[in-house]
Design an enzyme around this catalytic site. Structure first.
Site, PDB file in Angstrom:
ATOM      1  N   CYS A 117       0.853  -1.188   0.000  1.00  0.00           N
ATOM      2  CA  CYS A 117       0.000   0.000   0.000  1.00  0.00           C
ATOM      3  C   CYS A 117       0.892   1.242   0.000  1.00  0.00           C
ATOM      4  O   CYS A 117       1.784   1.366   0.839  1.00  0.00           O
ATOM      5  CB  CYS A 117      -0.884  -0.042   1.240  1.00  0.00           C
ATOM      6  SG  CYS A 117      -1.523   1.531   1.784  1.00  0.00           S
ATOM      7  N   GLU A 118       0.637   2.130  -0.935  1.00  0.00           N
ATOM      8  CA  GLU A 118       1.483   3.319  -1.026  1.00  0.00           C
ATOM      9  C   GLU A 118       1.251   4.312   0.105  1.00  0.00           C
ATOM     10  O   GLU A 118       2.049   5.212   0.312  1.00  0.00           O
ATOM     11  CB  GLU A 118       1.307   4.013  -2.378  1.00  0.00           C
ATOM     12  CG  GLU A 118      -0.027   4.678  -2.589  1.00  0.00           C
ATOM     13  CD  GLU A 118      -0.149   5.321  -3.959  1.00  0.00           C
ATOM     14  OE1 GLU A 118      -0.799   6.365  -4.041  1.00  0.00           O
ATOM     15  OE2 GLU A 118       0.388   4.776  -4.941  1.00  0.00           O
ATOM     16  N   HIS A 119       0.169   4.146   0.834  1.00  0.00           N
ATOM     17  CA  HIS A 119      -0.121   5.079   1.924  1.00  0.00           C
ATOM     18  C   HIS A 119       0.570   4.715   3.229  1.00  0.00           C
ATOM     19  O   HIS A 119       0.896   5.589   4.023  1.00  0.00           O
ATOM     20  CB  HIS A 119      -1.633   5.154   2.165  1.00  0.00           C
ATOM     21  CG  HIS A 119      -2.380   5.627   0.963  1.00  0.00           C
ATOM     22  ND1 HIS A 119      -3.497   4.990   0.480  1.00  0.00           N
ATOM     23  CD2 HIS A 119      -2.156   6.667   0.123  1.00  0.00           C
ATOM     24  CE1 HIS A 119      -3.934   5.616  -0.586  1.00  0.00           C
ATOM     25  NE2 HIS A 119      -3.136   6.645  -0.831  1.00  0.00           N
ATOM     26  N   HIS A 120       0.773   3.402   3.478  1.00  0.00           N
ATOM     27  CA  HIS A 120       1.336   2.964   4.760  1.00  0.00           C
ATOM     28  C   HIS A 120       2.530   2.024   4.608  1.00  0.00           C
ATOM     29  O   HIS A 120       3.113   1.601   5.600  1.00  0.00           O
ATOM     30  CB  HIS A 120       0.253   2.257   5.600  1.00  0.00           C
ATOM     31  CG  HIS A 120      -0.956   3.085   5.798  1.00  0.00           C
ATOM     32  ND1 HIS A 120      -2.107   2.909   5.050  1.00  0.00           N
ATOM     33  CD2 HIS A 120      -1.204   4.121   6.631  1.00  0.00           C
ATOM     34  CE1 HIS A 120      -3.019   3.789   5.427  1.00  0.00           C
ATOM     35  NE2 HIS A 120      -2.504   4.540   6.377  1.00  0.00           N
ATOM     36  N   GLN A 158      -4.949  -0.459  -4.867  1.00  0.00           N
ATOM     37  CA  GLN A 158      -5.568  -1.555  -5.611  1.00  0.00           C
ATOM     38  C   GLN A 158      -6.332  -1.054  -6.828  1.00  0.00           C
ATOM     39  O   GLN A 158      -6.340  -1.698  -7.878  1.00  0.00           O
ATOM     40  CB  GLN A 158      -6.486  -2.352  -4.670  1.00  0.00           C
ATOM     41  CG  GLN A 158      -7.085  -3.579  -5.329  1.00  0.00           C
ATOM     42  CD  GLN A 158      -7.880  -4.412  -4.351  1.00  0.00           C
ATOM     43  OE1 GLN A 158      -7.540  -4.494  -3.174  1.00  0.00           O
ATOM     44  NE2 GLN A 158      -8.941  -5.035  -4.830  1.00  0.00           N
ATOM     45  N   CYS A 216      -3.124  -2.758   6.079  1.00  0.00           N
ATOM     46  CA  CYS A 216      -3.243  -1.413   6.645  1.00  0.00           C
ATOM     47  C   CYS A 216      -4.622  -1.217   7.272  1.00  0.00           C
ATOM     48  O   CYS A 216      -4.772  -0.448   8.224  1.00  0.00           O
ATOM     49  CB  CYS A 216      -2.962  -0.333   5.600  1.00  0.00           C
ATOM     50  SG  CYS A 216      -4.005  -0.386   4.143  1.00  0.00           S
ATOM     51  N   HIS A 262      -6.208  -5.990   2.936  1.00  0.00           N
ATOM     52  CA  HIS A 262      -5.229  -4.935   3.168  1.00  0.00           C
ATOM     53  C   HIS A 262      -4.829  -4.911   4.633  1.00  0.00           C
ATOM     54  O   HIS A 262      -5.663  -4.665   5.508  1.00  0.00           O
ATOM     55  CB  HIS A 262      -5.827  -3.580   2.755  1.00  0.00           C
ATOM     56  CG  HIS A 262      -6.035  -3.461   1.282  1.00  0.00           C
ATOM     57  ND1 HIS A 262      -5.287  -2.609   0.513  1.00  0.00           N
ATOM     58  CD2 HIS A 262      -6.885  -4.102   0.434  1.00  0.00           C
ATOM     59  CE1 HIS A 262      -5.671  -2.719  -0.758  1.00  0.00           C
ATOM     60  NE2 HIS A 262      -6.639  -3.617  -0.817  1.00  0.00           N
TER      61      HIS A 262
END
Length: 180
Positions: A71-74, A112, A142, A140
């Site tokens: 995940c690019e956020h976490h 995703q 995250c 996910h």
């Protein structure tokens, strides 16, 4: 990257010199490079000579292609399956190459929704299919390990191109095959 992982370990309050963590920065850097190796690959390099002439026009479907991404956020993993289908337009592609196309894009920092579209568009561009359908189902971490902490949620995303978008019967056939 190794030095950055050393700093992260220090920032969380650990001693990167203790026996269990001594080699962790090196291992973490190596793992991160492996998990993001998709940045160093192209669809053209992976596909090579695995596109073949074909006269048929029936749907080709490969289900349950495992995928792992970050995940690019976490920077936490999401893990699941991709289902990839296409209607040939004079060409087919080796089935292992479908899995490799999934991996090229999954092995990058991702969301995703974008991953699903990238797979569909890459396949469409590579073989000029009449239509392409991609469904991804993933869990996910995250969402499981932090934030909402929902262990049993699964995210599903769809990308439909060409006849999969325009022709409801083809779309329905694809989606019904996924339930079998």
């Amino acid at each position: 990257m190794k030095e950055q992982f050393t700093r992260i370990i220090e920032e969380i309050g650990e001693d990167p010199k203790r026996p269990g963590l001594k080699d962790t920065p090196k291992r973490a850097a190596k793992a991160m490079k492996y998990l993001t190796r998709g940045y160093n690959q192209t669809v053209e390099d992976i596909v090579e000579n695995a596109v073949f002439p074909f006269d048929g026009s029936e749907m080709v479907l490969v289900k349950d292609i495992e995928l792992h991404s970050l995940c690019e956020h976490h920077l936490l993993p999401f893990i699941g399956y991709s289902h990839v289908a296409y209607i040939p337009n004079g060409k087919i592609i080796g089935i292992s190459k479908l899995a490799r196309i999934v991996d090229i894009f999954a092995r990058r920092l991702q969301i995703q929704e974008r991953l699903t579209i990238q797979i569909a568009e890459a396949l469409q561009k590579t073989i000029d299919a009449t239509g392409v359908g991609v469904v991804i189902e993933a869990k996910h971490t995250c969402m499981m390990m932090r934030g909402a902490q929902k262990q049993n949620s699964t995210m599903r995303t769809l990308a439909m191109l060409g006849t999969f978008r325009r022709n409801q019967a083809i779309r329905n056939e694809f989606l019904s095959l996924l339930r079998q």
